[in-house]
Motif scaffolding. Structure first.
Motif, PDB file in Angstrom:
ATOM      1  N   THR A  21       0.842  -1.200   0.000  1.00  0.00           N
ATOM      2  CA  THR A  21       0.000   0.000   0.000  1.00  0.00           C
ATOM      3  C   THR A  21       0.877   1.250   0.000  1.00  0.00           C
ATOM      4  OG1 THR A  21      -1.654  -1.192   1.260  1.00  0.00           O
ATOM      5  CG2 THR A  21      -1.854   1.182   1.203  1.00  0.00           C
ATOM      6  N   THR A  77       1.068   4.376  -2.588  1.00  0.00           N
ATOM      7  CA  THR A  77       0.933   5.754  -2.121  1.00  0.00           C
ATOM      8  C   THR A  77       2.143   6.588  -2.547  1.00  0.00           C
ATOM      9  OG1 THR A  77      -0.215   4.882  -0.202  1.00  0.00           O
ATOM     10  CG2 THR A  77       0.525   7.146  -0.076  1.00  0.00           C
ATOM     11  N   ASN A 127       2.128   9.565  -5.298  1.00  0.00           N
ATOM     12  CA  ASN A 127       2.335  10.927  -4.825  1.00  0.00           C
ATOM     13  C   ASN A 127       3.576  11.579  -5.419  1.00  0.00           C
ATOM     14  OD1 ASN A 127       0.309  12.027  -3.088  1.00  0.00           O
ATOM     15  ND2 ASN A 127       0.727  10.327  -1.711  1.00  0.00           N
ATOM     16  N   GLU A 177       7.667  15.669   3.552  1.00  0.00           N
ATOM     17  CA  GLU A 177       6.828  15.336   2.400  1.00  0.00           C
ATOM     18  C   GLU A 177       6.412  13.880   2.446  1.00  0.00           C
ATOM     19  OE1 GLU A 177       8.091  17.594  -1.414  1.00  0.00           O
ATOM     20  OE2 GLU A 177       9.898  17.234  -0.248  1.00  0.00           O
ATOM     21  N   ALA A 198       6.127  12.058   5.101  1.00  0.00           N
ATOM     22  CA  ALA A 198       5.209  11.820   6.216  1.00  0.00           C
ATOM     23  C   ALA A 198       3.804  12.318   5.916  1.00  0.00           C
ATOM     24  CB  ALA A 198       5.743  12.475   7.477  1.00  0.00           C
ATOM     25  N   LEU A 199       3.690  13.157   4.888  1.00  0.00           N
ATOM     26  CA  LEU A 199       2.372  13.670   4.536  1.00  0.00           C
ATOM     27  C   LEU A 199       1.510  12.638   3.853  1.00  0.00           C
ATOM     28  CD1 LEU A 199       2.828  17.303   3.291  1.00  0.00           C
ATOM     29  CD2 LEU A 199       1.595  16.456   5.263  1.00  0.00           C
ATOM     30  N   CYS A 200       2.125  11.650   3.255  1.00  0.00           N
ATOM     31  CA  CYS A 200       1.359  10.643   2.542  1.00  0.00           C
ATOM     32  C   CYS A 200       0.549   9.837   3.545  1.00  0.00           C
ATOM     33  CB  CYS A 200       2.275   9.703   1.765  1.00  0.00           C
ATOM     34  SG  CYS A 200       3.254  10.554   0.563  1.00  0.00           S
ATOM     35  N   PRO A 201      -0.740   9.709   3.306  1.00  0.00           N
ATOM     36  CA  PRO A 201      -1.565   8.947   4.245  1.00  0.00           C
ATOM     37  C   PRO A 201      -1.012   7.531   4.412  1.00  0.00           C
ATOM     38  CG  PRO A 201      -2.939  10.080   2.683  1.00  0.00           C
ATOM     39  CD  PRO A 201      -1.531  10.271   2.221  1.00  0.00           C
ATOM     40  N   GLY A 202      -0.911   7.095   5.634  1.00  0.00           N
ATOM     41  CA  GLY A 202      -0.451   5.730   5.880  1.00  0.00           C
ATOM     42  C   GLY A 202       1.033   5.647   6.171  1.00  0.00           C
ATOM     43  N   ILE A 203       1.780   6.691   5.820  1.00  0.00           N
ATOM     44  CA  ILE A 203       3.222   6.683   6.103  1.00  0.00           C
ATOM     45  C   ILE A 203       3.446   7.438   7.408  1.00  0.00           C
ATOM     46  CG2 ILE A 203       5.511   7.261   5.200  1.00  0.00           C
ATOM     47  CD1 ILE A 203       4.351   5.764   3.043  1.00  0.00           C
ATOM     48  N   GLY A 204       3.783   6.746   8.441  1.00  0.00           N
ATOM     49  CA  GLY A 204       4.014   7.396   9.730  1.00  0.00           C
ATOM     50  C   GLY A 204       5.379   8.052   9.769  1.00  0.00           C
ATOM     51  N   ARG A 215      -5.631  -0.175  12.513  1.00  0.00           N
ATOM     52  CA  ARG A 215      -5.061   1.106  12.124  1.00  0.00           C
ATOM     53  C   ARG A 215      -6.134   2.028  11.560  1.00  0.00           C
ATOM     54  NH1 ARG A 215      -0.879   4.059  11.286  1.00  0.00           N
ATOM     55  NH2 ARG A 215      -0.418   4.956   9.265  1.00  0.00           N
ATOM     56  N   TYR A 225      -6.256   7.311   2.181  1.00  0.00           N
ATOM     57  CA  TYR A 225      -5.641   6.090   2.706  1.00  0.00           C
ATOM     58  C   TYR A 225      -6.481   4.870   2.361  1.00  0.00           C
ATOM     59  CZ  TYR A 225      -3.616   2.786   5.998  1.00  0.00           C
ATOM     60  OH  TYR A 225      -3.027   1.686   6.558  1.00  0.00           O
ATOM     61  N   SER A 241      -4.198  -0.980  -3.816  1.00  0.00           N
ATOM     62  CA  SER A 241      -3.034  -1.855  -3.724  1.00  0.00           C
ATOM     63  C   SER A 241      -3.436  -3.297  -3.450  1.00  0.00           C
ATOM     64  CB  SER A 241      -2.085  -1.364  -2.635  1.00  0.00           C
ATOM     65  OG  SER A 241      -2.735  -1.406  -1.394  1.00  0.00           O
ATOM     66  N   ARG A 252       1.916  14.234  12.160  1.00  0.00           N
ATOM     67  CA  ARG A 252       0.943  14.502  11.123  1.00  0.00           C
ATOM     68  C   ARG A 252      -0.260  15.244  11.669  1.00  0.00           C
ATOM     69  NH1 ARG A 252      -0.413  12.366   6.336  1.00  0.00           N
ATOM     70  NH2 ARG A 252      -2.551  12.814   5.830  1.00  0.00           N
TER      71      ARG A 252
END
Lengths: 204, 945
Positions: free
Chosen positions: A155, A159, A163, A177, A179-185, B290, B306, B313, B416
């Protein structure tokens, strides 16, 4: 039907319930082969059950010694039919290693039969399925590369790829940048950033 | 400024730990890192050599920071310095560092290699401090490190710290086990309810205003949908395997992080027997948990993005991104999830229903002209703005009475979330207005206002969508047969699912009526189409730099001027201008007007550094509450604490359970401590073992073999310690530690071919079961087998099962009736056929492997270390051990056109992957050759399609 299509089975194995489990390839009994199973002219199989080995520990070395050197590929197929197999297996491991036998373990007769079938069926097959594949799709390659970074999943690959577009753009991304992607902590963003930006050879 | 002094109870924790070697378990938020820093400072006297092991990077940063503060205060002559050793430091430099002494934080894997190679002057080691002790097991490297240190230097101290009491309550007598591994006899427990701590922390506390907000209707619906998915997945999982205990595996427990570990632990003995479907379900649970967290943590747009990424995916695309669609995704609840996530973001309307003016506005904003933005603002954000305003009013009133007012600290879950809050606060008064037709369609139009931040995010979403759709269309062209055909089919089938399945009826909300529930895939497709339209409208090529909210938000953003609406700062020039403007407008702010937004993840010391008078907890976080308590106990000027939580939400439930779980864990630990069986080997046994290197086990094995009359005559004359050369990368596995424990001489080296060299002719490649399966599929094992058989007369593949797993290969996916090419059995056979000279060794556990190695070593000559290292090396001139950084090299090796032969040349020519990506094709061709260079260059440049 020519002999080469058959697995030859030593007469010694007559009555072995294993034979009932060889279904996907043809076999026939033969009097004049040394191993238990002859897959082809150059490859053979010796069969051993652990229970039998415990009673007659000298049996297998005798058989191996009698095998001669005519087979290029020698498989020792061991049926693990006891619960406590540790100690016999230590010895079998060593014997196989020292006498040029490839050891395969099966935990059921079906599995043992399957090994014999597979050895025959794949005899002339190229090992491509277990070779490194060069995948043509760009996304597959991107996926392959990015997942080399710890904890990045498919996933995240999607992403990131969507992006940032190209891999080169991604390599220039800042941690924020990423970390801004949803799902990337945060942690994952750090890891990705470091994989791209940490020098290969650390500078003192 | 110097760090705050220790509170009385912290002083006691420290004193007791200094008195005796012990494991010290402290409740979260009570300042363990502060105690660690103090402990390290006291221990690390000038002549001492103290190792700090098992620290995370974050811990190291904290400590560095702490010591820096110490030096900057009045005690400027304070000399404690933390030196950090990672695999970037080469062996020679490490040796010098160790000899110089002091406090050294070192990666355990490096420390063990250095101990074995005698780079560490063990006799000089003063002691070892083990941080995060809950993660130590008998098989972990830290245990290995402690054993070696104890053997050669019994007087070295060992102190262990942990702030995760929950971890010591899993499994059978975990506290006792941990103590045994650490070789410690004492445990100190410091729960929050400890008398001393109660006394110190509850003295006087500032008023707390707890704001319990209702969730919006759509949040409640999302929450319910995720819970439905979770319970369905758990139900399915429990029914497909008997391995799980339904008592502990249920929806309630699935909301917590420890749940993953618990499920994996329960499944691990059977893991290889589980079908791919069951394994995927176990992963899905993690994913769903999550998603459940993100409902409250993310804004609606990011959540939708998300979710869409998950959906995309999970679709199988030919040749890439494989993976079967998760079963929960095809469920009705998932459809609700996607539909609701969508309806709170935007809704699609026929073009003719929108006024011309609105459509133009949408297009000018980069949005499709057939949607109406809904853009639900998270209620907490709105409340937060009100709270801040209230504080502002109170502060100005206080200023009139000459009372000092400090800054406001807003604490939020992640970086975030912080950025979201800053972006919202910064554009608080900047709105975008649309005229939209009345929902009931009577022709009237109303004006709807949306915060600019949210609108910008929606634009980012559509840009992302256009890109993502490109990837899918390119990758999986074959399966797209027109919007929604496949989707409708599967949905149609699902609609006919048993009526018994609980379906919530959404109330007669107008939103629900207007939109027939579309399956998730159809919705996703629709959004893609919309995005494609926008992309077609906007010709300018853009890199997706401004997806989401502004990247450039400053870290300590202040409340923006009303109507400032700086919008988005897309490039650096603009940003620089904005900075100037910022200075002009604001200059130096008085602290009472400052609002600082900070994440919990890095909260240590923020209170002390800022001295806020108001604290707003945007999300509940037990550890931070205690930090606030400690802050107050030091006499801080705290006036008011606000505590924001969604009522009846998963967030609230997680918070309450976390507190309960911690208390129960401590209670259990206290009971276990009372009945503890204390290990007797207080360091002395280790010393004895060192005196007689040939250990019990080996002697036993040798003796037995003698009886079998198979050993080489004269072998028992010289009880020489058997030697094994082990690849340094193998030190992550427990085997080297176990080999050492049973008397092998373990020599760590970087070796290219194989993992373990037993003697000059015998090399072993160890594969755990998951490794075996993975490396057979990826082709790595094929290459390794090839290299091994070329360089050694005896090359063996060691198939090693794990301690708690059943010793059987067969049950992986079961036996099919025909020969399946993809089964492990078949692939292993293929390998065996391809390399008739490759031997296979089977071992039921790492412990068993030790015995097998002992058996194989009988009568064999010891391996030459130099030879083992030299095998397979083309370029022996490079100093190899520890030369490369691991992560960047792994990434480099995974790139197309890069092979084991040429990666070293690339690593020498380019600094990092980023520079490599910028290299020109001719330059690459000089190293790689034209063909590979073209592939690599093309790979970097081509757009994801």
């Amino acid at each position: 039907r020519s002999i080469s299509q058959l697995v030859l089975v030593n007469d010694l194995q007559r009555g072995n319930p294993l034979l009932a489990c060889i279904r996907n390839v043809r076999w026939s009994h033969s009097r004049d082969i040394l191993p238990d199973f002859e897959i082809s002219r150059s490859s053979c199989v010796l069969y051993l059950s652990i229970r039998y080995h415990r009673l007659h520990p000298e049996y297998i070395t005798k058989r191996i010694d009698g095998l001669g050197r005519s087979y290029r590929m020698r498989v020792l197929l061991v049926f693990v039919d006891t619960d406590d197999s540790k100690i016999p297996l230590r010895e079998i491991n060593r014997v196989a290693l020292q006498s040029d036998m490839t050891l395969l373990l099966a935990w059921s007769l079906d599995e043992a039969g399957r090994y014999i079938e597979t050895l025959k069926a794949f005899e002339n097959r190229s090992p491509d399925p277990i070779r490194e594949r060069v995948d043509d799709s760009h996304m597959a390659r991107v996926s392959n590369s990015l997942t080399a970074v710890r904890s990045v999943n498919k996933t995240d690959v999607l992403t990131l790829a969507s992006n940032f577009g190209s891999f080169a753009t991604l390599s220039e991304a800042a941690v924020e940048e990423l970390a801004l992607c949803p799902g990337i902590g945060e942690l994952k963003a750090q890891r990705i950033f470091k994989a791209f930006n940490d020098p290969f050879v650390p500078e003192p | 400024m110097a760090p705050a002094p220790l509170l009385p109870f912290q002083r006691r924790v420290l004193d007791e730990l200094l008195d005796e070697d012990a494991l010290c378990v402290v409740a979260r938020g009570l300042g363990l890192n502060r105690i660690l820093a103090e402990l390290a400072r006291v221990c690390a006297t000038p002549r001492a050599l103290v190792f700090l092991v098992n620290c995370s990077e974050q811990d190291e940063d904290d400590l560095q920071h702490h010591f820096m503060q110490m030096r900057s205060g009045e005690n400027a002559n304070e000399a404690t310095e933390l030196r950090i050793v990672k695999n970037e430091t080469n062996a020679t430099a490490r040796g010098q560092l160790y000899r110089r002494g002091g406090l050294i934080s070192v990666t355990s894997r490096i420390l063990i290699v250095d101990l074995l190679n005698e780079v560490v002057p063990v006799e000089l080691v003063t002691g070892v401090i083990v941080h995060n002790a809950s993660r130590i097991t008998a098989e972990s490297i830290e245990a290995f490190v402690l054993r070696i240190v104890r053997q050669t230097n019994p007087s070295a101290f060992v102190k262990a710290l942990s702030d995760a009491p929950e971890a010591f309550t899993l499994g059978f007598a975990p506290l006792e086990k941990t103590l045994k591994v650490l070789g410690l006899r004492h445990v100190h427990l410091w729960p929050r309810f400890h008398v001393d701590i109660q006394r110190d922390l509850s003295a006087d506390s500032a008023p707390v205003i707890e704001l319990r907000l209702p969730q919006t209707r759509s949040m409640v619906e999302l929450q319910q949908a995720v819970l439905d998915c979770l319970s369905a997945t758990i139900g399915e999982l429990c029914s497909s395997t008997k391995a799980l205990d339904p008592e502990t595996v249920n929806v309630e427990s699935s909301l917590f992080r420890y749940f993953d570990a618990m499920v994996k632990r329960q499944l691990s003995p059977y893991w290889h027997r589980l079908s791919a479907r069951v394994r995927n379900m176990a992963d899905d649970l993690t994913l769903l948990r999550r998603v459940a967290e993100l409902i409250t943590a993310y804004d609606p747009v990011s959540l939708l993005e998300y979710l869409d990424a998950l959906l995309l995916s999970s679709k199988p695309t030919p040749g890439g991104l494989p993976g079967p669609a998760a079963s929960w995704m095809a469920s009705d609840s998932a459809n609700i999830l996607y539909a609701v996530a969508r309806t709170r973001t935007f809704r699609k309307v026929p073009r003719e229903q929108l006024p011309q003016q609105t459509r133009e506005r949408l297009v000018s904003l980069g949005l499709p002209d057939t949607i109406v933005p809904v853009l639900e603002v998270p209620p907490k954000l709105e409340i937060l703005a009100q709270v801040l305003e209230e504080i502002g009013v109170a502060n100005s009133a206080a200023a009139g009475q000459n009372a000092a007012a400090g800054p406001v600290l807003v604490m939020a879950g992640s970086g975030r979330e912080c950025r979201m809050i800053r972006a919202y606060l910064a554009s608080l008064h900047s709105h975008v207005e649309f005229d939209v037709p009345q929902p009931d369609g009577d022709g009237g139009a109303t004006a709807e206002r949306h915060p600019r931040m949210m609108v910008d995010m929606l634009r980012g979403f559509f840009r992302w969508k256009a890109q993502a759709a490109g990837i899918r269309a390119g990758g999986g062209a074959s399966q797209q047969t027109g919007p929604g055909t496949a989707g409708h089919d599967s949905a149609g089938r699902l609609r006919r699912a048993p009526p018994a399945k609980r379906r919530r009826v959404r109330g007669a909300s107008s939103a629900g009526l207007r939109f027939p529930r579309a399956p998730a895939e159809a919705l996703e497709q629709e959004a893609s189409d919309l995005a494609a339209e926008v992309a077609a409208l906007q010709e300018e090529p853009d890199s997706a730099h401004d997806a989401g909210f502004g990247v450039h938000e400053s870290t300590g953003a202040s409340l923006d001027a009303p109507g400032g609406g700086a919008g988005y700062l897309d490039d650096d020039d603009e940003w620089a201008d904005a900075l100037c403007a910022f200075d002009e407008n604001f200059g130096l702010l008085s602290s009472s007007e400052t609002v600082v937004v900070h994440p919990y993840s890095n909260s240590k010391g923020v209170l002390q550094a800022l001295l806020p008078t108001h604290v707003v907890m945007y999300a509940p976080y037990p550890a931070f509450i205690r930090e606030v308590e400690a802050y107050q106990a030091r006499g801080a000027p705290l006036k008011q604490v606000y505590f924001l939580v969604y009522d009846n939400s998963l967030e609230e439930q997680r918070y309450l359970s976390a507190i309960r779980r911690e208390r129960e864990s401590f209670e259990r630990l206290i009971r276990e401590k009372a009945t503890l069986v204390i290990p007797v080997n207080d360091g002395n046994v280790g010393a004895q073992a060192a005196a007689s290197p040939a250990n019990m086990l080996l002697r036993a094995v040798a003796a037995r073999s003698h009886r079998n009359a198979r050993s080489v005559p004269g072998m028992d004359d010289a009880p020489q310690q058997p030697r094994v050369v082990v690849d340094v990368r193998e030190f992550r596995s427990p085997l080297p530690s176990l080999l050492h424990a049973s008397g092998f001489e373990v020599i760590p080296r970087t070796i290219d071919v194989g993992d373990y060299v037993l003697h000059d002719n015998l090399v072993v490649e160890r594969k755990s079961l998951p490794d075996l399966i993975g490396s057979l599929r990826s082709g790595r094992l094929f290459n390794q087998a090839d290299a091994m058989t070329r360089h050694y007369s005896y090359a063996a593949l060691l198939i090693e099962f794990e301690v708690n797993t059943s010793f059987s290969l067969q049950a992986i996916g079961g036996l099919s009736s025909d020969i399946a090419v993809n089964s492990v059995t078949s692939q292993l056979t293929m390998l065996v056929l391809a390399f008739p000279r490759l031997r296979v060794i089977w071992s039921s556990s790492p412990y068993e492997t030790v015995s097998i190695f002992a058996e194989l070593k009988q009568g064999a000559l010891e391996p030459s270390i130099d030879r083992a290292v030299a095998v397979g090396q083309d370029d022996a001139s490079v100093e190899r051990e520890g030369v490369y950084s691991q992560a960047p090299i792994a990434l480099l090796q995974s790139l197309p056109g890069v092979t084991l032969k040429n990666y070293q040349a690339l690593a020498r020519a380019y600094r990092n992957v980023r520079e490599l990506a910028a290299a020109s094709q001719p330059d690459l061709a000089e190293i790689l050759g034209a063909d590979a260079a073209q592939r690599l260059h093309g790979f970097f440049r081509s757009k994801a399609k």
